[in-house]
Scaffold this motif. Sequence first.
Motif: not given
Lengths: 540, 205
Positions: A379, A382-383, A386, A388-389, A410, A413-414, A418, A421-422, A425, B32, B36, B43, B80, B126, B146, B149
């Motif tokens: 969460e 996600e926040q 958001l 970052a966007l 940016n 956001k990366n 990550q 993603e983590a 995972q 793992l 990672l 990246r 957003v 959601r 979303l 960008i």
Amino acid sequence: MTNAAQHSLWKTLKLRRKFAVISVLATAILAGLIAFNVTVLRSQSQYSLITDMAGRQRMLSQKFAKEILLVGAGVTMDAQSTLKLLRDSLGALMDGGEIIANLDTGAKVTLPPALSVEIRNRLAEQAIALRQYEAAANAYLGLPASDPRRPEKLKELLTTQVQMNDLADSAVKMMGLYAASNISSMILLQVVVGVLFALIGMLISRAVGHQIAEPLEACSEAARRVAGGDLRIEPLQVSSSDEIGVLQVSFNEMLSSQRDVAVQTRTVCDALTAASAAILSSAQEQAAGTKQQAAAVQEITTTVEEISLSGKQVAERSRQVAGTAEAVATSGNAGLQAVRDASVGMEAIREQTETVAENIITLSERTQAVGEIIATVNEIAEQSNLVALNAAIEAADAREQGRRFSVVANEIKNLADQAKEATSQVRGILEQTQKGINTSVMLTEEALKRVETGRERTTVSEHVIRQMSDNIQESVHAFQQIVGATNQQQIGLEQVTQALHEIRQASQQTAITTAQLERASLDLNQLGQKLASTLERFRL
Amino acid sequence: MTTSRDELASASLRRRLQARIEWGGNDRDSNLNTALLKARALRLARPRDVAAERESGIQVLSFRIAAERYALALSCLSEVMPLTAWTPVPGQPQYLLGITNLWGEIRPVLDLHSLFGLEPPGASTRCWVIFVKHGRSEVGLRVEGLDSIRAIDPAGLTDPHISGNGLPQRFIRGIGADTLILLDIPQILALDVLRDSRADATSAP
């Protein structure tokens, strides 16, 4: 009493009575004859007595003469007693009466009167002569011894005496003649009477004999015909009620019973022939049956020997199986112990598995807590994304001034990507872990169930093995019993074999006997036929 | 059979457990972690020409509607945020999802699924809302996800009028090489319902 009545009376008499009557009659006739004879002999003896007495008169007269002479000679003599005797005897001879028969004993006899007038007359002359002699004697004796008349007198006396003697002789002769004529007439009478009675007896015996013999001959003829097999003859006429009649009745009864017997015998003979034929066929069937029986006994003996052989094998196998079963029983006890050990092990496994299940549940709860934390982190990511966007949007809005800020946004956001993603995972790993844990829980539950099942099965196995052990024990007993029973069976089979041998011998004996029986029934059949042909002789 | 198999399974389990114990708690997720760290290093080691390329095109925000990927130019966006609650407005077309309250301001939210004739999302899905600058006001667009960008070269866009692939062509400005559909903001804002509201809004101040 009429003649017919006499006849029927005669007919009703028994033969014995008849003979008794006849013999009584004959005896009576014989007694009559004997009495007649006795009478004749008695009169004969009387005649001889009278003759003796008459003869004695002569002797007495001589004695008297001698005594007179002796007295005359002077000798004392009792001449008077002799004279008296002479007189008495003469009187008795004439008129009958007692007389002294024996001078010594003095025995007396009774004499009848004189037999005939002539004899009496002669005796009367004799009495007169006696009186003359007496007178002469008295005259002689009255003279004395020296008297010259005496020899004359003596002469007179002697003459008288001779005269008297002659008279006496003639009387005796007359008596003898009379007696002789009397005896000859008696003999004639006896001959006549005897011949008469003999004739009567012959007639009677002929009649009686005829009466007895005739029915007997008829009976004999009938018996001869019966002996010849003729049973169709008429029954005999019953002529009387004596033994002959009884014989005729009996003969008739015998004839009818003989006829019955013949009829029955013929019937029985037919039945006998049929029966003997049946016996013969039965004997033949029995002979055949005996042969089959012998064959069957042979087969049975063979079968029993085979059974005995297989029984031995059974006994051997049973012994082996009993041994094996004992070994199995021992193994079953060992198995029982092993199953008990397994039950204890199962219990331990169950406890450990429960512990493992508790641990796994704790682990699952912790994993859930980690998942919640990860959700929170996600969460946040996600926040951040958001933010970052929005920052990028703001930076784009600021154009050239926001270019650097755009780069920062940016990067943020990366980082957020990550982190996301983590977390994704980690969530995947956590989900897998959770799945694994769930699987483990399920497996543990399954393991618990299996352990429970295993414990139940172990219990069941224990029960089964115990039951099996018991059963095997029973089987061992049963096999031992089988062994014992088989041995007994063996003994019994040997006895059966022995008995079968005996039966075979007996059946052979029976075969021999049956052959004899067959022969005997054949003989019997022939005998029955012979008997039937014999019975054919009877004409019914 | 079963017992031997169980024995084999328990033996392997025991072996693996032993391996876990030997590895220890720290090394447990080393694979793992390595993966990672490797991804992050890749990246970070990304070449810089990507940013230069981004500067050359127009910057867009890519998002998803019903598994389709769309994009909007970053310059005309205002904000957003997650779509938490909205109120349907009665008597309005179906593509007007409703109105939402953002910091005391009532803003309309359009339903692009209905507008584009796509399958509506599930109730539990959601969703986010992208607010588009519309004069002095802002109009919300509901999206399902979303993405990121990115920069798009306008020259590389395909004109749907030319290609004629059957999409509702009114709201499409162009389609990128990777089937990213760039939406035409003015066409969306030219909808009647917005014009009405816009007329009220413009006349009010």
